[in-house]
Scaffold this motif. Structure first.
Motif, PDB file in Angstrom:
ATOM      1  N   TYR A 200       0.842  -1.211   0.000  1.00 31.63           N
ATOM      2  CA  TYR A 200       0.000   0.000   0.000  1.00 31.63           C
ATOM      3  C   TYR A 200       0.872   1.253   0.000  1.00 31.63           C
ATOM      4  CZ  TYR A 200      -2.791   3.772   2.049  1.00 31.63           C
ATOM      5  OH  TYR A 200      -3.381   4.981   2.304  1.00 31.63           O
ATOM      6  N   CYS A 204       1.191   4.146  -2.948  1.00 35.45           N
ATOM      7  CA  CYS A 204       1.004   5.573  -2.659  1.00 35.45           C
ATOM      8  C   CYS A 204       2.208   6.383  -3.118  1.00 35.45           C
ATOM      9  CB  CYS A 204       0.776   5.784  -1.159  1.00 35.45           C
ATOM     10  SG  CYS A 204      -0.849   5.225  -0.570  1.00 35.45           S
ATOM     11  N   ARG A 212      -2.677   7.155   4.051  1.00 38.73           N
ATOM     12  CA  ARG A 212      -3.529   7.502   5.190  1.00 38.73           C
ATOM     13  C   ARG A 212      -3.953   6.278   6.004  1.00 38.73           C
ATOM     14  NH1 ARG A 212      -8.710   6.356   4.227  1.00 38.73           N
ATOM     15  NH2 ARG A 212      -9.373   5.853   2.100  1.00 38.73           N
ATOM     16  N   LEU A 213      -3.601   5.088   5.515  1.00 37.36           N
ATOM     17  CA  LEU A 213      -3.936   3.855   6.227  1.00 37.36           C
ATOM     18  C   LEU A 213      -2.687   3.340   6.933  1.00 37.36           C
ATOM     19  CD1 LEU A 213      -6.044   2.183   3.378  1.00 37.36           C
ATOM     20  CD2 LEU A 213      -6.878   3.545   5.327  1.00 37.36           C
ATOM     21  N   GLU A 218      -6.538  -2.100   8.250  1.00 37.60           N
ATOM     22  CA  GLU A 218      -7.147  -0.902   7.679  1.00 37.60           C
ATOM     23  C   GLU A 218      -7.140  -0.968   6.151  1.00 37.60           C
ATOM     24  OE1 GLU A 218      -5.666   2.828   9.084  1.00 37.60           O
ATOM     25  OE2 GLU A 218      -5.733   2.220  11.192  1.00 37.60           O
ATOM     26  N   ALA A 222     -10.571  -0.992   4.074  1.00 41.21           N
ATOM     27  CA  ALA A 222     -10.828   0.083   3.120  1.00 41.21           C
ATOM     28  C   ALA A 222     -11.098  -0.479   1.722  1.00 41.21           C
ATOM     29  CB  ALA A 222      -9.642   1.043   3.091  1.00 41.21           C
ATOM     30  N   ASP A 227     -12.644   1.716  -1.298  1.00 41.11           N
ATOM     31  CA  ASP A 227     -11.580   2.686  -1.508  1.00 41.11           C
ATOM     32  C   ASP A 227     -10.742   2.239  -2.709  1.00 41.11           C
ATOM     33  OD1 ASP A 227      -9.690   4.892  -0.042  1.00 41.11           O
ATOM     34  OD2 ASP A 227      -8.483   3.320  -0.969  1.00 41.11           O
ATOM     35  N   ALA A 230      -6.869   1.256  -1.963  1.00 41.43           N
ATOM     36  CA  ALA A 230      -6.773   0.028  -1.185  1.00 41.43           C
ATOM     37  C   ALA A 230      -7.265  -1.173  -1.984  1.00 41.43           C
ATOM     38  CB  ALA A 230      -7.588   0.163   0.109  1.00 41.43           C
ATOM     39  N   GLU A 231      -8.280  -0.948  -2.815  1.00 40.44           N
ATOM     40  CA  GLU A 231      -8.806  -2.034  -3.646  1.00 40.44           C
ATOM     41  C   GLU A 231      -7.758  -2.502  -4.651  1.00 40.44           C
ATOM     42  OE1 GLU A 231     -12.960  -3.032  -6.020  1.00 40.44           O
ATOM     43  OE2 GLU A 231     -12.623  -1.043  -5.141  1.00 40.44           O
TER      44      GLU A 231
END
Length: 319
Positions: A200, A204, A212-213, A218, A222, A227, A230-231
């Motif tokens: 993740y 990003c 933000r996770l 989380e 998400a 989201d 996240a997906e």
């Protein structure tokens, strides 16, 4: 033979059960932090069952790490074990230590149909090896070999530390980002609980979005809530797991099927069933047809490591 005990010991929890008539009884989970060592934890467990030290004839413990010699140091907790001192303290005549993924693999021989979800349809070849792969704290990989006459051999290895395979330009960009942080990028660096979070953060960074996770839970929550970032991470995770599992099938001739184990994937089982896992699993160029009919299952059993420890003990005593 007296009563037997089996254990599956991780970094945080130790699971114990009695093994009687080829069945688990009285399963209990204890926190390793609450005890100085395995002898104290097992003595506590036995007292709770109304049993005294000396009641056990044999013990099999599934432990993380290579098993050899008189002494064993647990990988993820403060416990240590001396075989002779353990047997003397608990009055045990037989102590068998097995690698935790050996026990996990042997536990696959005890699954009920309602303890596994089909991911890829097929018919397992009963004479071929099966692959057992499990994202959890790390990535465990093992091979289960049928020996005939209801006997099995599990071959543990360090397959979680193979190089992460790259199958697209998108994955290559993520690999480059991970390589800049880690140097060597192993399958475990992505295909584990912490790996999900690491993936993740890498995505990003590639997209120049602030993360933000803050935890694997989380990220998966998400993703299931829709989201988009996240997906994509969860989809990449499933795809990479398919690619690594497929590589293992080719390596060992694993037409006996593939078992997905561990604590990570069952948390998003529905997503996993719909994901690109199956496509990546069988996408092997000229060898893609090899995967026709190779079944894959997601294991949902509660205590496969304990079951496998029981199988290991039973086979050792019958040898």
């Amino acid at each position: 033979m007296k009563l037997a005990l089996v254990g599956d010991i991780g970094g945080t929890n130790a699971r114990f059960a009695l093994w009687r008539d080829s069945r688990l009884e009285s399963v209990r989970v204890l926190a390793t932090a609450d005890f100085a060592g395995p002898e104290q934890a097992i003595s506590h467990y036995l007292a709770a069952q109304g049993l005294a030290p000396g009641s056990l004839g044999a013990v099999c413990l599934a432990v993380a790490g290579p098993v050899r010699g008189e002494h064993f140091r647990f990988t993820n907790n403060h416990w240590r074990l001396s075989r002779s001192a353990f047997c003397r303290t608990l009055g045990v005549s037989e102590l068998l230590l097995v690698n935790d993924f050996t026990a996990m693999a042997l536990g696959m021989t005890r699954l009920r149909d309602d303890e596994r979800l089909p991911i890829c349809p097929g018919e397992a070849d009963p004479e071929a090896p099966a692959v057992v792969i499990g994202p959890g704290t790390g990535l465990g990989v093992g091979t289960l070999l049928p020996l005939g006459a209801g006997r099995w051999k599990a071959l543990p290895g360090e397959g979680g530390h193979v190089d992460l395979p790259v199958g697209s330009l998108r994955e290559a960009r993520l690999w480059q980002q991970l390589h800049g942080q880690l140097g060597h990028v192993s399958a475990e660096n992505v295909l584990s609980g912490n790996g999900l979070l690491q993936l993740y953060r890498a995505l990003c960074a590639v997209e120049d979005n602030p993360p933000r996770l803050a935890s694997p839970a989380e990220v998966s929550a998400a993703a299931l809530a829709g989201d988009p970032v996240a997906e994509e991470v969860l989809e990449l995770f499933c795809t990479w797991l398919g690619r690594v599992a497929g590589n293992n099938v080719l390596t060992v001739g694993g037409r006996g099927g593939v078992y997905i184990v561990g604590g990570v994937v069952p948390r998003f089982a529905g997503f996993f069933q719909r994901s690109g896992f199956a496509r990546a699993f069988a996408s092997k160029g000229c060898m893609s047809d090899y995967f026709g009919g190779v079944p894959v299952w997601l294991v949902t059993a509660e205590y496969p490591g304990l079951e496998g420890a029981g199988v290991a003990l039973q086979q050792a005593l019958q040898a």
